[in-house]
Design a protein around this motif. Structure first.
Motif, PDB file in Angstrom:
ATOM      1  N   ALA A  57      73.436  62.061  21.407  1.00 11.04           N
ATOM      2  CA  ALA A  57      73.682  60.471  21.232  1.00 11.04           C
ATOM      3  C   ALA A  57      72.989  59.914  22.106  1.00 11.04           C
ATOM      4  CB  ALA A  57      75.497  60.297  21.315  1.00 11.04           C
ATOM      5  N   VAL A  58      73.083  60.363  23.634  1.00  9.24           N
ATOM      6  CA  VAL A  58      72.340  59.609  24.440  1.00  9.24           C
ATOM      7  C   VAL A  58      70.580  59.686  24.070  1.00  9.24           C
ATOM      8  CG1 VAL A  58      71.604  59.584  26.884  1.00  9.24           C
ATOM      9  CG2 VAL A  58      73.981  60.126  26.181  1.00  9.24           C
ATOM     10  N   PHE A  59      70.092  60.598  23.783  1.00  6.99           N
ATOM     11  CA  PHE A  59      68.845  60.677  23.386  1.00  6.99           C
ATOM     12  C   PHE A  59      68.179  59.761  22.451  1.00  6.99           C
ATOM     13  CE2 PHE A  59      68.892  65.509  24.576  1.00  6.99           C
ATOM     14  CZ  PHE A  59      69.021  65.399  25.844  1.00  6.99           C
ATOM     15  N   GLN A  60      69.372  59.253  21.514  1.00  6.65           N
ATOM     16  CA  GLN A  60      69.291  58.331  20.376  1.00  6.65           C
ATOM     17  C   GLN A  60      69.409  56.916  20.726  1.00  6.65           C
ATOM     18  OE1 GLN A  60      71.154  60.086  17.026  1.00  6.65           O
ATOM     19  NE2 GLN A  60      69.792  61.839  17.115  1.00  6.65           N
ATOM     20  N   GLY A  61      69.786  56.710  22.118  1.00  7.32           N
ATOM     21  CA  GLY A  61      69.706  55.412  22.483  1.00  7.32           C
ATOM     22  C   GLY A  61      71.350  54.982  22.727  1.00  7.32           C
ATOM     23  N   GLY A  62      72.286  55.959  22.760  1.00  9.08           N
ATOM     24  CA  GLY A  62      73.583  55.741  22.756  1.00  9.08           C
ATOM     25  C   GLY A  62      73.801  55.718  24.360  1.00  9.08           C
ATOM     26  N   PRO A  63      75.221  55.377  24.367  1.00 13.31           N
ATOM     27  CA  PRO A  63      75.688  55.197  25.863  1.00 13.31           C
ATOM     28  C   PRO A  63      76.105  56.547  26.676  1.00 13.31           C
ATOM     29  CG  PRO A  63      77.475  54.621  24.607  1.00 13.31           C
ATOM     30  CD  PRO A  63      76.187  54.729  23.536  1.00 13.31           C
ATOM     31  N   VAL A  64      75.865  56.763  27.968  1.00 11.61           N
ATOM     32  CA  VAL A  64      76.432  57.950  28.587  1.00 11.61           C
ATOM     33  C   VAL A  64      77.876  57.790  28.697  1.00 11.61           C
ATOM     34  CG1 VAL A  64      76.167  59.326  30.774  1.00 11.61           C
ATOM     35  CG2 VAL A  64      74.073  58.046  29.939  1.00 11.61           C
ATOM     36  N   ALA A  65      78.669  58.945  28.172  1.00  7.94           N
ATOM     37  CA  ALA A  65      79.891  58.818  28.081  1.00  7.94           C
ATOM     38  C   ALA A  65      80.901  58.896  29.178  1.00  7.94           C
ATOM     39  CB  ALA A  65      80.531  59.944  26.969  1.00  7.94           C
ATOM     40  N   ASN A  66      80.197  59.864  30.357  1.00 10.85           N
ATOM     41  CA  ASN A  66      81.014  60.229  31.382  1.00 10.85           C
ATOM     42  C   ASN A  66      80.113  60.508  32.686  1.00 10.85           C
ATOM     43  OD1 ASN A  66      80.625  63.038  31.248  1.00 10.85           O
ATOM     44  ND2 ASN A  66      81.835  62.753  29.291  1.00 10.85           N
ATOM     45  N   ALA A  67      80.523  60.609  33.797  1.00  7.47           N
ATOM     46  CA  ALA A  67      79.819  61.074  34.963  1.00  7.47           C
ATOM     47  C   ALA A  67      79.242  62.511  34.757  1.00  7.47           C
ATOM     48  CB  ALA A  67      80.619  60.943  36.252  1.00  7.47           C
ATOM     49  N   ALA A  68      80.085  63.509  34.406  1.00  2.55           N
ATOM     50  CA  ALA A  68      79.481  64.683  34.079  1.00  2.55           C
ATOM     51  C   ALA A  68      78.261  64.674  33.345  1.00  2.55           C
ATOM     52  CB  ALA A  68      80.663  65.814  33.739  1.00  2.55           C
ATOM     53  N   LEU A  69      78.213  64.172  32.216  1.00  3.31           N
ATOM     54  CA  LEU A  69      77.067  64.097  31.351  1.00  3.31           C
ATOM     55  C   LEU A  69      76.015  63.310  32.000  1.00  3.31           C
ATOM     56  CD1 LEU A  69      75.852  64.446  28.584  1.00  3.31           C
ATOM     57  CD2 LEU A  69      76.663  62.161  28.024  1.00  3.31           C
ATOM     58  N   ALA A  70      76.268  62.268  32.877  1.00  5.99           N
ATOM     59  CA  ALA A  70      75.146  61.625  33.596  1.00  5.99           C
ATOM     60  C   ALA A  70      74.629  62.541  34.576  1.00  5.99           C
ATOM     61  CB  ALA A  70      75.719  60.294  34.304  1.00  5.99           C
ATOM     62  N   GLN A  71      75.361  63.297  35.285  1.00  7.41           N
ATOM     63  CA  GLN A  71      74.772  64.400  36.428  1.00  7.41           C
ATOM     64  C   GLN A  71      73.993  65.440  35.428  1.00  7.41           C
ATOM     65  OE1 GLN A  71      77.936  65.867  38.695  1.00  7.41           O
ATOM     66  NE2 GLN A  71      76.433  67.462  39.804  1.00  7.41           N
ATOM     67  N   ASP A  72      74.396  65.883  34.626  1.00  8.78           N
ATOM     68  CA  ASP A  72      73.491  66.794  33.611  1.00  8.78           C
ATOM     69  C   ASP A  72      72.465  66.121  33.302  1.00  8.78           C
ATOM     70  OD1 ASP A  72      73.642  69.523  32.596  1.00  8.78           O
ATOM     71  OD2 ASP A  72      73.326  68.343  30.509  1.00  8.78           O
ATOM     72  N   LEU A  73      72.381  65.026  32.620  1.00 11.80           N
ATOM     73  CA  LEU A  73      71.213  64.361  32.248  1.00 11.80           C
ATOM     74  C   LEU A  73      70.128  64.169  33.282  1.00 11.80           C
ATOM     75  CD1 LEU A  73      72.623  61.708  29.880  1.00 11.80           C
ATOM     76  CD2 LEU A  73      71.157  63.543  29.057  1.00 11.80           C
ATOM     77  N   ALA A  74      70.558  63.759  34.600  1.00  9.01           N
ATOM     78  CA  ALA A  74      69.752  63.949  35.709  1.00  9.01           C
ATOM     79  C   ALA A  74      69.221  65.117  35.948  1.00  9.01           C
ATOM     80  CB  ALA A  74      70.458  63.127  36.751  1.00  9.01           C
ATOM     81  N   LEU A  75      69.848  66.241  36.034  1.00 15.73           N
ATOM     82  CA  LEU A  75      69.514  67.759  36.172  1.00 15.73           C
ATOM     83  C   LEU A  75      68.498  68.230  35.082  1.00 15.73           C
ATOM     84  CD1 LEU A  75      69.479  70.278  37.725  1.00 15.73           C
ATOM     85  CD2 LEU A  75      71.412  70.841  36.143  1.00 15.73           C
ATOM     86  N   GLY A  76      68.564  67.620  33.886  1.00 14.80           N
ATOM     87  CA  GLY A  76      67.454  67.779  32.920  1.00 14.80           C
ATOM     88  C   GLY A  76      66.329  67.105  32.931  1.00 14.80           C
ATOM     89  N   ALA A  77      66.407  65.998  33.714  1.00 12.17           N
ATOM     90  CA  ALA A  77      65.231  65.220  33.957  1.00 12.17           C
ATOM     91  C   ALA A  77      64.366  65.644  34.950  1.00 12.17           C
ATOM     92  CB  ALA A  77      65.736  63.594  34.183  1.00 12.17           C
ATOM     93  N   SER A  78      65.126  66.385  35.796  1.00 11.84           N
ATOM     94  CA  SER A  78      64.595  67.286  37.182  1.00 11.84           C
ATOM     95  C   SER A  78      63.728  68.083  36.671  1.00 11.84           C
ATOM     96  CB  SER A  78      65.591  67.400  38.470  1.00 11.84           C
ATOM     97  OG  SER A  78      66.319  68.314  38.026  1.00 11.84           O
ATOM     98  N   TYR A  79      64.254  68.857  35.784  1.00 16.54           N
ATOM     99  CA  TYR A  79      63.518  69.939  35.142  1.00 16.54           C
ATOM    100  C   TYR A  79      62.107  69.736  34.816  1.00 16.54           C
ATOM    101  CZ  TYR A  79      67.864  73.024  34.926  1.00 16.54           C
ATOM    102  OH  TYR A  79      68.922  73.734  35.158  1.00 16.54           O
ATOM    103  N   LEU A  80      62.069  68.577  34.031  1.00 11.80           N
ATOM    104  CA  LEU A  80      60.944  67.977  33.527  1.00 11.80           C
ATOM    105  C   LEU A  80      60.020  67.696  34.874  1.00 11.80           C
ATOM    106  CD1 LEU A  80      61.811  65.873  30.472  1.00 11.80           C
ATOM    107  CD2 LEU A  80      60.069  67.678  30.524  1.00 11.80           C
ATOM    108  N   ASP A  81      60.412  67.017  35.794  1.00 10.51           N
ATOM    109  CA  ASP A  81      59.731  66.623  36.892  1.00 10.51           C
ATOM    110  C   ASP A  81      59.141  67.626  37.568  1.00 10.51           C
ATOM    111  OD1 ASP A  81      60.305  63.897  36.491  1.00 10.51           O
ATOM    112  OD2 ASP A  81      62.063  63.901  37.893  1.00 10.51           O
ATOM    113  N   ASP A  82      59.989  68.868  37.720  1.00  3.97           N
ATOM    114  CA  ASP A  82      59.302  70.195  38.318  1.00  3.97           C
ATOM    115  C   ASP A  82      58.351  70.617  37.456  1.00  3.97           C
ATOM    116  OD1 ASP A  82      61.567  70.022  40.150  1.00  3.97           O
ATOM    117  OD2 ASP A  82      62.756  71.654  38.934  1.00  3.97           O
ATOM    118  N   LEU A  83      58.354  70.517  36.187  1.00  6.98           N
ATOM    119  CA  LEU A  83      57.343  71.334  35.309  1.00  6.98           C
ATOM    120  C   LEU A  83      56.054  70.593  35.639  1.00  6.98           C
ATOM    121  CD1 LEU A  83      56.634  73.311  33.090  1.00  6.98           C
ATOM    122  CD2 LEU A  83      57.440  71.520  31.388  1.00  6.98           C
TER     123      LEU A  83
END
Length: 203
Positions: A57-83
């Motif tokens: 839902a977030v990838f398709q432009g929806g809102p970030v539902a909670n803090a845990a999801l926001a933290q996890d999305l940031a972790l996933g983004a850092s994987y891309l930065d690492d790569l």
């Protein structure tokens, strides 16, 4: 400065052969590239969530539902930065039930992003992550290499090679220790052979 991305996914901790081999590969690369910076990702100690409907839902432009999801999305983004920042990628990848650990599959899901690491064009998919070397420390209890009766059950190395090539990572070296569950002699022989291959690396 050379940047080495060191990824481990085994749940066995200090008993893990893939972790020991990936550490040896990193040490060898540091010797070959003095002053290299190492970025460490232990996917067991700090694993991203598996993808869910909330992620999509977030990838398709929806809102970030909670803090845990926001933290996890940031972790996933850092994987891309690492790569993207890495020059050399070292992946510790044991075989679990003929495939890779779910933790490593989760990492692949986060770095396989249309428009970032691959795109579709008139000639089909094109990987966008170029010019990086990958070393896979592969560990497996049985024997699944070419010519083995069990080769058809290898969805570990074969999957990794396909997934990495899809995003453009085609310069891949596999350091393999297999037959680890076939007795102590087989285990020692396999690890010794893998360590010799690591010591022989020249780039």
């Amino acid at each position: 400065m050379t940047t080495i991305l060191h990824i481990d996914s085994s749940i066995l901790g200090g008993y893990s052969v893939s972790r020991a081999l990936s550490a040896d590969i990193v040490a060898r690369q540091q010797a070959l590239h003095p002053g290299a910076q190492v970025v460490r990702r232990d996917l067991v100690a700090d694993a991203a969530m598996h993808l869910s409907d909330a992620h999509l839902a977030v990838f398709q432009g929806g809102p970030v539902a909670n803090a845990a999801l926001a933290q996890d999305l940031a972790l996933g983004a850092s994987y891309l930065d690492d790569l993207f920042a890495a020059d050399i990628i070292v992946i510790g990848a044991p075989m679990y039930n003929f495939s890779i650990p779910t933790q490593l599959k989760g990492w692949i899901d986060r770095v396989s992003v249309a428009g970032r690491t691959f795109k579709y064009g008139t000639n089909g998919p094109e990987g966008l992550v170029k010019g990086k070397k990958v070393f896979i420390a592969s560990a497996r209890g049985g024997v699944y290499s070419d010519g083995s009766p069990m080769a058809g059950l290898d969805h570990q190395e074969s999957y990794l090679l396909a997934a990495l090539a899809f995003i453009g990572l085609t310069e891949v070296t596999i350091i393999r220790a297999e037959g680890l569950a076939l007795g102590e002699e087989s285990k020692i022989t396999a690890i010794t052979k893998a360590k010799s291959q690591i010591e022989a690396l020249t780039s």
